[in-house]
Design an enzyme around this catalytic site. Structure first.
Site, short mmCIF file in Angstrom:
data_model
loop_
_atom_site.label_atom_id
_atom_site.label_comp_id
_atom_site.label_asym_id
_atom_site.label_seq_id
_atom_site.Cartn_x
_atom_site.Cartn_y
_atom_site.Cartn_z
N TRP A 197 0.92 -1.16 0.20
CA TRP A 197 -0.10 0.21 0.03
C TRP A 197 0.95 1.26 -0.06
CZ3 TRP A 197 -0.06 4.19 3.24
CH2 TRP A 197 -0.96 5.08 2.93
N ASP B 204 -15.69 12.62 -1.74
CA ASP B 204 -15.29 11.26 -1.28
C ASP B 204 -16.02 10.60 -0.17
OD1 ASP B 204 -12.79 9.27 -0.52
OD2 ASP B 204 -12.19 10.10 -2.40
N ASP B 205 -15.29 9.74 0.64
CA ASP B 205 -15.97 8.95 1.62
C ASP B 205 -16.83 9.80 2.52
OD1 ASP B 205 -16.57 6.73 3.39
OD2 ASP B 205 -14.33 6.30 3.59
N LYS C 70 -16.08 7.19 -8.31
CA LYS C 70 -15.09 6.60 -7.85
C LYS C 70 -15.48 5.32 -7.13
CE LYS C 70 -11.21 7.69 -4.75
NZ LYS C 70 -10.31 8.75 -3.73
N TRP C 71 -14.71 4.04 -7.50
CA TRP C 71 -15.36 2.76 -7.18
C TRP C 71 -14.14 2.36 -6.03
CZ3 TRP C 71 -19.33 -0.15 -9.25
CH2 TRP C 71 -19.63 -1.63 -8.76
N ASP C 72 -14.24 2.23 -4.84
CA ASP C 72 -13.23 2.26 -4.00
C ASP C 72 -13.22 0.74 -3.28
OD1 ASP C 72 -10.92 2.46 -2.58
OD2 ASP C 72 -11.85 4.37 -1.38
N ASN D 130 -11.50 -1.34 -0.27
CA ASN D 130 -10.44 -0.94 0.73
C ASN D 130 -10.04 -2.11 1.74
OD1 ASN D 130 -9.49 1.75 0.54
ND2 ASN D 130 -11.58 2.14 0.72
N ASP E 98 -2.53 5.64 -2.89
CA ASP E 98 -3.03 6.63 -2.03
C ASP E 98 -1.97 7.38 -1.53
OD1 ASP E 98 -5.59 6.21 -1.60
OD2 ASP E 98 -5.33 4.78 0.09
C1 DGJ Z 1 -8.85 4.72 -0.24
C2 DGJ Z 1 -8.92 5.66 -1.36
O1 DGJ Z 1 -7.75 5.34 -1.84
C3 DGJ Z 1 -8.78 7.18 -0.87
O2 DGJ Z 1 -8.62 7.86 -2.05
C4 DGJ Z 1 -10.08 7.35 -0.20
O3 DGJ Z 1 -11.24 7.43 -1.22
C5 DGJ Z 1 -10.30 6.52 1.09
N1 DGJ Z 1 -10.26 5.36 0.55
C6 DGJ Z 1 -11.68 6.81 1.67
O4 DGJ Z 1 -11.97 5.94 2.56
#
Ligand code: DGJ
Length: 732
Positions: free
Chosen positions: A201, A368-369, A478-480, A482, A550
């Protein structure tokens, strides 16, 4: 022009577009042998017929009294397990009898123009039938009546071969597939090095290169996604290959889940590569009459070094993989609020940011989030895709209306594949996440993964997202994603199908993305997985750009973007200017350096524009207008890596317009030096006799002069650390 010639008498297949050749043949015992892959040859006359002589301990066939022909050593196209070839097999099955042995022999072939679509899987495609030819070669395992179809497509104008494999069960018993490689390729003896893109990451796709020694080398991900840790890519090169010269073979798997590239340098230093879905944890139940289709691998050969290899990948990805209507268009310059506010925002804050962004010339604002459910931190609410009225009392509509007033587009963040334990969705559907019943599932970022192998979950996601996108004027998504996949078990699948969960997840994710992007073709989709955790060709089939990392620090981005460019073109890499000190590593770089480096991707800003001084605002305005004027060249020009940040103190890359009339070079001097070597700028890809004007030096140069003589970069450089310059050359 015929791209595939077949010598039916000798049973030799030659795929060639005049630049590359791939040759295979049916040998004794109907084994499918590999003969050659590399620079095009005009014809083939048996030079590579595999030498017949006895090798001690080798396996043989009944009737071969001299023991001179063996699967143990033969270069093969797709090797079976347990029947005389001890190297990495391309296929592993388990039959009802408990046998894992297979023995696939050639039976037939078919040749046709164009290329078939891979149902449910991302793949390269053709615009016109005539631009490619496909050879399908069929092999059968007598005992089980399993039929393999090895598919090879060669393009006329791309130096690319696309391969995939299909397994059909024509027998009467079901079997389990434990491994089914998309491709397998055996290389004859030669000294080679491997290049791959490991990372983590915030530090994705770092180039590593090492000589191959005997034994097995695995490049893989078992994380359920293509991963930050290893990209589904591998290159094989000669020891003298560099960016500009030497042989380079590149292989890219079009897949977003668990993957494996397995290399084996055997006892006689022949090299085998198998590439495809990772066999670890994978098991597919194949009933009689069922078919299993693997993902596709695209691979290339270039004698123009790594740049040649990358340019081949860039072209096919841009022209025959990405489908979005944005593929050749200007991507709106965006401002994303993530690093400006994180979760702590209110409608008023967002409106202020939007207002300042619009004044700078930003074209798209991305929320964003944190806009949904009770999402004030990453502990809750994934799955609750309804607006947080405390933060946004006028809903998304309030912001969208404001964006329209400002004359900018509006984009929104989602993380569809996840579920928070603390969420309404979890209360309602406590069995919708990946978990083994009665076993505590593993958390990551305090969240679980939705069980996308279930149809009901995927249908619910489509309906939910589709409704939001229909009800609101949203221009960008934006399709995240995590976290990685763990607890790969689905309560909706039978025990004997649990080995299918990871692949079913990917297939259903593809179906979901396909449905949404087809239903909303006007929306620009950007993929993301904690930055570049799922930066792969599979995702690009649905979404033309991916948030590269990120880590938004410009200097860290040099390596990340340089490594990413080995396979993926600039138009796929999201790259933003963020605030200093950088939020990921605390580094301070100038606003110019941050923009120069971000501009060689899909450009945007990820900071609080209200914090910019008036001088900075003026600089940002200039940057935005520069990008607007030059985006075609920056995004879609031919990309050359000139100097590697992995090898020294500089990073230099260049884009050249297709007609060679223009070029931009981005030069970064990483650390300044009291006694610097006197570096010159030497470029590539220009027209030798043409003259090019450069406004930074106010000089006009010949193309060949710029390419072979160059010019000194001092004293304009080396004033401070992390200094960058952009040189723009225009034909006069
Ligand atoms: C991870 C993404 O890569 C960031 O740009 C951001 O959108 C965060 N998640 C939000 O939780």
């Amino acid at each position: 022009m015929s791209l595939i010639t077949i010598n039916d008498e000798k049973r030799i297949f030659h795929l060639s577009n005049g630049k590359i050749s791939y040759i295979l043949a049916v040998e004794e015992q109907n084994l499918l042998a590999h003969l050659y892959f590399g620079k095009a040859v005009s014809g083939y006359h048996d030079g590579m017929a595999y030498p017949r002589f006895e090798r001690s301990f080798s396996t043989n066939f009944l009737g071969d009294e001299k023991r001179i022909y063996s699967r143990d050593t033969l270069l093969q196209e797709y090797s079976s397990l347990g029947s005389g070839d001890f190297r990495i097999p391309a296929i592993e099955i388990l039959t009802e009898s408990g046998s894992r042995i297979s023995d696939f022999r050639y039976v037939d072939y078919q040749l046709f123009s164009g290329k078939k679509a891979l149902e449910g899987l991302p793949h390269t495609w053709v615009e016109k039938e005539e631009e490619a030819e496909t050879l399908e070669v069929y092999l059968v395992d007598e005992a089980t009546q399993l039929k393999l179809c090895l598919s090879y497509t060669i393009y006329q104008h791309f130096d690319i071969i696309a391969r995939s494999t299909r397994l059909e069960n024509h027998g009467v018993q079901p079997i389990f597939i434990d491994k089914l490689a998309s491709m397998s390729l055996d290389f004859p003896y030669a000294k080679r090095e491997m290049i791959h893109l490991p990372g983590s990451w915030g530090n994705e796709r770092q180039i590593e290169r090492k000589p191959l020694r005997r034994g097995i080398h695995i490049i893989d991900s078992k994380r359920g996604t293509s991963s930050h840790q290893e990209n589904p890519f591998i290159a094989l090169v000669s020891s003298h290959t560099d960016e500009h010269q030497g042989e380079a073979y590149g292989f890219c798997l079009i897949y977003s889940g668990n993957h494996e590239a397995a290399l084996e340098l055997d006892q006689y230093e022949q090299l085998r590569l198998t590439m495809g879905i990772h066999p670890s944890g994978f098991q597919w139940f194949l009933k009689p009459c069922d078919i299993f289709q693997t993902p596709e691998v695209i691979f290339t050969y270039s004698d123009q070094g790594l740049n040649g290899m990358s340019q081949n990948f860039h072209r096919i990805i841009e022209e025959r993989l990405i489908r979005s209507s944005y593929k050749k268009k200007m991507r709106p310059i965006l401002m994303n609020n993530w690093e400006a506010t994180y979760f702590a925002f209110h409608e008023e804050t967002i409106k202020e940011i939007m207002g300042s962004a619009a004044q700078l010339g930003i074209q798209l604002f991305v929320l964003d989030d944190g806009w949904f459910g009770k999402r004030d931190s990453d502990q809750t609410s994934l799955g609750d895709w309804f607006v947080n009225k405390e933060k946004l009392p006028n809903g998304l509509k309030g912001l969208i209306d404001y964006a329209q007033e400002l004359g900018i587009k509006f984009g929104l963040w989602f993380e569809p594949e996840m579920i928070s334990r603390q969420s309404d969705l979890f209360e309602k559907h406590p069995d919708w996440y990946l978990h083994v019943p009665k076993v505590e599932a593993t958390l990551s970022r305090s969240q679980y993964v939705l069980d996308l192998s279930r149809e009901d979950v995927v249908n619910y996601l489509f309906e939910t997202l589709h409704a939001i996108l229909c009800d609101h004027s949203i221009d960008y998504v934006k399709w995240d994603m995590n976290r990685y996949l763990t607890d790969l078990y689905s309560v909706a699948l039978a025990p004997h199908q649990q080995g299918e969960v990871a692949h079913r997840y990917v297939l259903n994710l593809y179906r979901l993305m396909d449905q949404l992007t087809t239903a909303h073709p006007e929306i620009l989709f950007e993929a993301c997985s904690g930055g570049g955790g799922r930066f792969d060709a599979g995702m690009l089939y649905y979404m033309p750009q991916i948030w590269t990392s990120d880590n938004s620090d410009a200097i860290a981005r040099l390596n990340i973007q340089y490594g990413t460019s080995l396979v993926y073109p600039p138009s796929t890499m999201g790259a933003h200017v963020s605030a200093i000190p950088n939020h990921q590593n605390g580094r301070k770089t100038s606003l110019q350096t941050r923009a120069d480096i971000a501009m060689t991707g899909v450009f945007g800003y990820e900071l609080d524009p209200r914090q910019l001084t008036s001088d900075e605002q003026a600089i940002v305005k200039k940057q935005i207008s520069y990008y607007k004027n030059h985006y075609t060249l920056l995004l879609y020009g031919t990309f050359y890596r000139l100097e590697s940040p992995f090898e020294g103190n500089t990073c230099v890359w260049q884009v050249v317009s297709k007609d060679k009339s223009e070029s931009i070079v981005t030069y970064t001097n990483i650390l300044s030096h009291a006694a610097p070597p006197l570096r010159r700028l030497l470029v590539k890809g220009l027209e030798e006799q043409a003259r090019y004007y450069n406004s930074e030096t106010n000089q006009t140069y010949y193309g060949d002069e710029l390419m072979y003589v160059g010019f000194y970069l001092y004293p304009i450089f080396n004033r401070f650390d992390f200094e960058s310059r952009v040189f723009h050359f225009k034909r006069v």
